[in-house]
Design a protein around this motif. Sequence first.
Motif, PDB file in Angstrom:
ATOM      1  N   TYR A 100       0.833  -1.190   0.000  1.00  0.00           N
ATOM      2  CA  TYR A 100       0.000   0.000   0.000  1.00  0.00           C
ATOM      3  C   TYR A 100       0.878   1.254   0.000  1.00  0.00           C
ATOM      4  CZ  TYR A 100      -3.298  -3.443   1.988  1.00  0.00           C
ATOM      5  OH  TYR A 100      -4.063  -4.545   2.232  1.00  0.00           O
ATOM      6  N   LYS A 101       0.249   2.376  -0.292  1.00  0.00           N
ATOM      7  CA  LYS A 101       0.970   3.653  -0.228  1.00  0.00           C
ATOM      8  C   LYS A 101       1.549   3.867   1.178  1.00  0.00           C
ATOM      9  CE  LYS A 101      -0.934   7.161  -2.279  1.00  0.00           C
ATOM     10  NZ  LYS A 101      -1.828   8.321  -2.575  1.00  0.00           N
ATOM     11  N   ARG A 115       4.537   1.497   1.802  1.00  0.00           N
ATOM     12  CA  ARG A 115       5.760   1.951   1.141  1.00  0.00           C
ATOM     13  C   ARG A 115       6.434   3.050   1.950  1.00  0.00           C
ATOM     14  NH1 ARG A 115       8.074   1.836  -3.897  1.00  0.00           N
ATOM     15  NH2 ARG A 115       6.327   0.760  -4.894  1.00  0.00           N
ATOM     16  N   HIS A 166       3.314  -5.604  -5.183  1.00  0.00           N
ATOM     17  CA  HIS A 166       2.998  -4.280  -5.688  1.00  0.00           C
ATOM     18  C   HIS A 166       2.178  -4.344  -6.960  1.00  0.00           C
ATOM     19  CE1 HIS A 166       4.020  -0.541  -8.090  1.00  0.00           C
ATOM     20  NE2 HIS A 166       3.445  -0.072  -7.012  1.00  0.00           N
ATOM     21  N   ALA A 202       0.184  -0.884  -8.745  1.00  0.00           N
ATOM     22  CA  ALA A 202      -0.211   0.496  -8.497  1.00  0.00           C
ATOM     23  C   ALA A 202      -1.724   0.678  -8.551  1.00  0.00           C
ATOM     24  CB  ALA A 202       0.479   1.424  -9.493  1.00  0.00           C
ATOM     25  N   ASP A 251      -1.951   1.386  -4.656  1.00  0.00           N
ATOM     26  CA  ASP A 251      -1.415   2.732  -4.465  1.00  0.00           C
ATOM     27  C   ASP A 251      -2.563   3.688  -4.156  1.00  0.00           C
ATOM     28  OD1 ASP A 251       0.413   4.726  -4.221  1.00  0.00           O
ATOM     29  OD2 ASP A 251       0.689   5.042  -6.366  1.00  0.00           O
ATOM     30  N   ASP A 303      -4.903   5.664  -0.713  1.00  0.00           N
ATOM     31  CA  ASP A 303      -4.706   6.202   0.634  1.00  0.00           C
ATOM     32  C   ASP A 303      -5.165   5.235   1.713  1.00  0.00           C
ATOM     33  OD1 ASP A 303      -3.609   8.567  -0.305  1.00  0.00           O
ATOM     34  OD2 ASP A 303      -5.555   9.577  -0.435  1.00  0.00           O
TER      35      ASP A 303
END
Length: 485
Positions: free
Chosen positions: A41-42, A45, A95, A97, A101, A103
Amino acid sequence: MHLVAELAPFARTGGLGEAVNSLATFQAAERMSTSVVMPLYKKARANAGALEPVGEPFMVYVGFRGEMAQLFRQAPSNDGTEPGEIPRPAVYFIHNAHYFDRDGIYGEGGDYPDNNRRFAFFSAAALVALPRIASGPLILHSHDWHTALATIYLRTWYAGHPFHQQVSTVLSVHNAGYQGHFPPSTMAEIGLPWELFNADQLEWYGQTNLLKGGMSFADAVTTVSRTHANELRTPGGGFGLHDAFLALRDRFVGIVNGIDQRVWNPETDAHITARYSSKDISGKAVCRRALQNAYGLPERTGVPIFCMSARLVAQKGLDLILADTGLFNLDAQFIFLGAGDKRYVDAFGRARDRWPDKVRVDTAFSDVKEHHLMAGADILLMPCQYEPCGLTQMRAQRYGVLPVARAIGGLADTVDDGITGFLFEDYDAGAFARAATRAVRQYGEQRGWMKMMKEAMSRDFAWERSEERYLSVYRGVLAAGWPHR
């Protein structure tokens, strides 16, 4: 290999990520080859530090879609090969995106509408990546509905595959209130044949139920306390899956979670204002004053401080706390730490405004704040509708904070009424208020209170007490092999 949707300290929303991190950390420290795989996740990372790719990107096919994934590993790793070094679990990240990726982990103000595809992709990608993580036989330990598809894919897509035939599966149900319900059309989206949409596998009252399907294919299923395992086998406590839990027979067991007592120890805690122990409790008073000052409460010494550290959601029994029972009229102070549903945040805000010298609400949760809360408070509120295990009541007791809790699930397994806390049976505002009043009265009898505090602080909630049971489950599924029924 643990497969999980969230993991402390990288990205988590509740106890699931903490429990899996603690279990994997303990297993690695015991020299068991242990790894964890989670989505990148964002937020993950941002918290993971340096990451190194493991091989080239690879294609993952789910249903009619083919999408790219990349496997990363946290670097540098600690394998415990240096003298005196305690090994840590290897942490891997999947991963993509488009899916991760974002919030949020599960959603933002509500679930993401494509969560079925997100976690189907994650489960499928983890199985493709397995040979990059392990070279031989392994236990795939999935957690909750988000990763339940891995057990299904393993026994359908990979049936007869030489490497994947060496994989045994355990599925842990941390919270059966969340099962992964989706419409029947999701079967095609997640790449499963319609034949599996039946009452014994994935069909549930006309919907696709991913948790139910994962359990039907798993070699063994666990939940997070002995009492909760019994509750899940009943119509009233099984969240509509009691027949599925009963059908598992001896493949289903309850194992109480543990806590990391190196982290949650007031004698060594670097986060708190003053350290203390059951032999020298004097630092507790220092922490108490610091907590009152931090939240702008009067420095009163003769009244207990009630605390709550939890997501502000209905499951946690907030309706009992907010009911008109006179709880906030008790001669006590109250601190609530946690974010959640707006209606509860607003309700506690109104309580704060009505009792400005008694009530505080902090929706900006952090681990450090929870350490300060446990060090300074006296009584923990956990009047839950249901609680599969719970970790907060274990941490609290280690700090001499006595729980007022409903006698269900892991709360019944870890709190002794009148000895280390105050239990009540029925989900009823009056029963809860009587238990809270009993705690306040006991607090006024300091000799008895101190005896209860010291007994609570002496309780052993380390993972060692649970690890042998997990090992027994692992040995059982390895011995049984697949197929085992």
